[in-house]
Design a protein around this motif. Sequence first.
Motif, PDB file in Angstrom:
ATOM      1  N   ALA A  71      31.313  -5.102 -37.584  1.00  0.00           N
ATOM      2  CA  ALA A  71      31.342  -6.432 -38.075  1.00  0.00           C
ATOM      3  C   ALA A  71      31.772  -7.407 -37.005  1.00  0.00           C
ATOM      4  O   ALA A  71      32.109  -6.889 -35.861  1.00  0.00           O
ATOM      5  CB  ALA A  71      32.389  -6.701 -39.203  1.00  0.00           C
ATOM      6  N   ALA A  72      31.924  -8.695 -37.130  1.00  0.00           N
ATOM      7  CA  ALA A  72      32.273  -9.580 -36.055  1.00  0.00           C
ATOM      8  C   ALA A  72      33.573  -9.118 -35.665  1.00  0.00           C
ATOM      9  O   ALA A  72      34.489  -8.673 -36.493  1.00  0.00           O
ATOM     10  CB  ALA A  72      32.329 -11.039 -36.442  1.00  0.00           C
ATOM     11  N   ALA A 117      29.174 -17.026 -28.441  1.00  0.00           N
ATOM     12  CA  ALA A 117      29.220 -16.422 -27.221  1.00  0.00           C
ATOM     13  C   ALA A 117      28.556 -15.211 -27.228  1.00  0.00           C
ATOM     14  O   ALA A 117      29.161 -14.168 -27.974  1.00  0.00           O
ATOM     15  CB  ALA A 117      30.523 -16.340 -26.531  1.00  0.00           C
ATOM     16  N   ARG A 118      27.595 -14.903 -27.058  1.00  0.00           N
ATOM     17  CA  ARG A 118      26.866 -13.710 -27.281  1.00  0.00           C
ATOM     18  C   ARG A 118      27.394 -12.287 -26.759  1.00  0.00           C
ATOM     19  O   ARG A 118      27.279 -11.456 -27.098  1.00  0.00           O
ATOM     20  CB  ARG A 118      25.101 -13.741 -26.799  1.00  0.00           C
ATOM     21  CG  ARG A 118      24.138 -12.661 -27.147  1.00  0.00           C
ATOM     22  CD  ARG A 118      22.798 -13.158 -26.936  1.00  0.00           C
ATOM     23  NE  ARG A 118      22.427 -13.039 -25.391  1.00  0.00           N
ATOM     24  CZ  ARG A 118      21.540 -13.657 -24.881  1.00  0.00           C
ATOM     25  NH1 ARG A 118      20.375 -14.113 -25.957  1.00  0.00           N
ATOM     26  NH2 ARG A 118      21.438 -13.567 -23.340  1.00  0.00           N
ATOM     27  N   GLY A 119      27.950 -12.530 -25.453  1.00  0.00           N
ATOM     28  CA  GLY A 119      28.567 -11.394 -25.110  1.00  0.00           C
ATOM     29  C   GLY A 119      29.945 -11.010 -25.619  1.00  0.00           C
ATOM     30  O   GLY A 119      30.129  -9.822 -25.576  1.00  0.00           O
ATOM     31  N   VAL A 120      30.455 -11.690 -26.449  1.00  0.00           N
ATOM     32  CA  VAL A 120      31.743 -11.555 -27.184  1.00  0.00           C
ATOM     33  C   VAL A 120      31.017 -10.885 -28.568  1.00  0.00           C
ATOM     34  O   VAL A 120      31.507  -9.897 -28.995  1.00  0.00           O
ATOM     35  CB  VAL A 120      32.310 -12.705 -27.916  1.00  0.00           C
ATOM     36  CG1 VAL A 120      33.607 -12.262 -28.482  1.00  0.00           C
ATOM     37  CG2 VAL A 120      33.060 -13.441 -26.481  1.00  0.00           C
ATOM     38  N   ARG A 162      22.586  -7.162 -32.272  1.00  0.00           N
ATOM     39  CA  ARG A 162      22.978  -5.905 -31.496  1.00  0.00           C
ATOM     40  C   ARG A 162      23.963  -5.034 -32.200  1.00  0.00           C
ATOM     41  O   ARG A 162      23.778  -3.820 -32.425  1.00  0.00           O
ATOM     42  CB  ARG A 162      23.325  -6.072 -30.313  1.00  0.00           C
ATOM     43  CG  ARG A 162      21.958  -6.426 -29.105  1.00  0.00           C
ATOM     44  CD  ARG A 162      22.541  -6.282 -27.705  1.00  0.00           C
ATOM     45  NE  ARG A 162      23.719  -6.896 -27.220  1.00  0.00           N
ATOM     46  CZ  ARG A 162      23.729  -7.857 -26.196  1.00  0.00           C
ATOM     47  NH1 ARG A 162      22.645  -8.108 -25.753  1.00  0.00           N
ATOM     48  NH2 ARG A 162      24.945  -8.287 -26.009  1.00  0.00           N
ATOM     49  N   GLU A 163      25.150  -5.521 -32.595  1.00  0.00           N
ATOM     50  CA  GLU A 163      26.309  -4.907 -33.239  1.00  0.00           C
ATOM     51  C   GLU A 163      26.022  -4.702 -34.744  1.00  0.00           C
ATOM     52  O   GLU A 163      26.720  -5.227 -35.559  1.00  0.00           O
ATOM     53  CB  GLU A 163      27.410  -5.867 -33.201  1.00  0.00           C
ATOM     54  CG  GLU A 163      27.427  -6.674 -31.874  1.00  0.00           C
ATOM     55  CD  GLU A 163      27.915  -5.827 -30.556  1.00  0.00           C
ATOM     56  OE1 GLU A 163      28.066  -4.699 -30.886  1.00  0.00           O
ATOM     57  OE2 GLU A 163      27.751  -5.998 -29.435  1.00  0.00           O
ATOM     58  N   LEU A 194      22.350   5.110 -32.451  1.00  0.00           N
ATOM     59  CA  LEU A 194      22.357   3.477 -32.846  1.00  0.00           C
ATOM     60  C   LEU A 194      23.401   2.755 -31.859  1.00  0.00           C
ATOM     61  O   LEU A 194      24.603   3.135 -31.684  1.00  0.00           O
ATOM     62  CB  LEU A 194      22.902   3.177 -34.189  1.00  0.00           C
ATOM     63  CG  LEU A 194      22.960   1.861 -34.606  1.00  0.00           C
ATOM     64  CD1 LEU A 194      21.530   1.181 -34.828  1.00  0.00           C
ATOM     65  CD2 LEU A 194      23.498   1.935 -36.420  1.00  0.00           C
ATOM     66  N   GLY A 195      23.132   1.661 -31.349  1.00  0.00           N
ATOM     67  CA  GLY A 195      24.165   0.916 -30.626  1.00  0.00           C
ATOM     68  C   GLY A 195      23.671   0.913 -28.915  1.00  0.00           C
ATOM     69  O   GLY A 195      24.351   0.296 -28.134  1.00  0.00           O
TER      70      GLY A 195
END
Length: 680
Positions: free
Chosen positions: A628-629, A615-618, A623-624, A89-90
């Motif tokens: 968490a954030a 900011a999708r790259g952040v 995906r993540e 996963l990931g």
Amino acid sequence: MTAGGGSTRGAGLIGRALFAVCGLLVARPLPAADRAPTVAPFAVEATAIDSIAYRVIVTDNNLMGVTVSNYGFVGNNFISRSPSMEYPLGTGFEHMVRGGIWIGARAVDDSGAFIGVATSAVDGSQGTSAQAATEYTPASRDILIRSTLINDTNFNLRAVSERDFLSEFSDRPARRALGNDEDHRPMSILVRQENYAWSFSDYQHFVIFHYVIKNLGPPLANLWVGFYGELASGSKRSYTSWPPSSTGNPLGGWYRKKLVVYDDSLRLFREHYCQAQPVPSGCNFPLVPYWVGIKLLGTAPDSVSNLQLTLAAWDYDPGNDDRDQDVERYALMSAGTIADLSAPHLQPPGDPVAVLAVGPFAPLPLFLATGDSIEVDFALIGGAEIVDLHDHSRFAQRAFDRDYIIPVPPPSPRFRVVARDRALDFYWDDSPEQATDPTSPIPQDFEGYRLYVGDERLDLRRVAQFDKDAPPNDTTGFNTGLASIRLATPVTLDGVTYHYKYTVPALRNGFKYFVAVTSYDLGNVEIESLESGVSQNKALAIPGPQPGELPDSRVTVFPNPYRVEARWDQGEKVRDHYLWFTNLPRRCTLRIFTLSGDQVFEVEFDGDTYRGEGARGVYDPRRELDVAAPTLSGSTFGWNLISDNEQVVASGLYLYSVEDGTGDRQVGKFLIVKSDREEF
């Protein structure tokens, strides 16, 4: 069989934990071989149309990320980039388009005797609705979650594993599934699906599917249960379009690149990406470097050793005349034979699909009476090499054989990471020190903590370790004691009290770091020291100055010039790129202008709540799934170089202004050197 839902367990059930499914108490299964079936009441006997709710969830607490549903379908049919069966996963490596349970039997209804098969999935097109592909209807409105971990918000004394997923579905009312050429004829069966997953040691490489199948209608005979799987391995990060296709992709199509093998001694059907013949030299295994498999673990009340096994395999072909009727599917799954996977049409460039089945339960003249239940357990398993996959299969089997009562490490502690200038502060509590393992000679066998940091989600490196130093806790070689990290006065953050602190210095501002704190135990003569899973409290943090930490510093943009060269900025699409504003006031308005004064971007920044949104790259929540954030310092903002008009900004010099609530204003400039990677 147990008639009418009564129990034959007797004294063997005394002292065993009970657990709840949809509000009802159900006994945990007895030891695997020849154990009695689970016969406690199910949540419902029928489902009203207006109460149906279709639900899916992704198993996300270990390395096997699988989409499970409350209608039997397993995987997501590649309808999105969310994990279907992603392992590890990931990483973005997918391994299954669709799968799920098949149940077939000789049945009878008001129209007479018939042979029925209820399918969760059959051969079908990728990207189509999973709900339309199943013949089952949800019998529970949600997927319940329970955990054995005392620090988990879903902690429940009745849980079996670190993360249980519980749902129910039925083969009635009758419905025609997409890809089936006949209406389903219900056998009146109700299925409880229980998924078990652990995050530590070799247990983190599989997810268990424990099925309890109850007959709600007239007697059934010669019942077979199988797991259908369309395994197909590939890297979804290599495909700009989704579902995967050969159009515009250097890797070509996703399918017809499968090497499949059956390991009879393990009851394991396994698959690996294989680019082309000859095998193995033409396979290019490193392109997708993992094996996955479907394993039959066992059955009840009949031991699997008293039943027959079937491995049916064929070349993917939706609507094939040989498999489009229940009678034909039943003949496939009940054959009692193992398919020859070396057949040319099942080797690359073939596209094999398989059903691993077991039966017959209640062979004629016996019957599965109304209210009776049987149990069948499968596992979806992954491994880097064949030997790893086999080892993980044996661990899954051991868990089943021990009734899922396995030696466990103390849980990971409650953990909080705080980001600041070029450093991360770790805070954690002492709850693991009170945990017990009922399988250990020393039940309260906590030994110490390990701290991890890594810039890759699956490659965290141990940066520190601390353990008890008083007998019997001085046997593992460190003996540091815990005094050096214990806070003189515990710290409470967001309502949680933390007892320990450790600072990881010399980090790079603006870079992502995956972090975790685990616990481990003493071990004993029977089993090695066990460590809790990193995924239990794994977090994502990005160092940067906290507001006021560098009092004389002004707002800064980095990298400046921006050239798409930073390690963090390796995304393949424009929306994955970003640059940082740092030393921002805790609350402020950030505006960006062209040299001609045209405003291209504006944001109201709040350092207390900003977690990388926009900011999708952040941070990309699609995906993540395993974290968490991110935790940020409160003074940094990531801009993805997209204007307020959703346009990619051009190369050139830009101006910015930052205004806080006091009227103070800071201005500056930065340079963007445009990348040639312009896809969104």
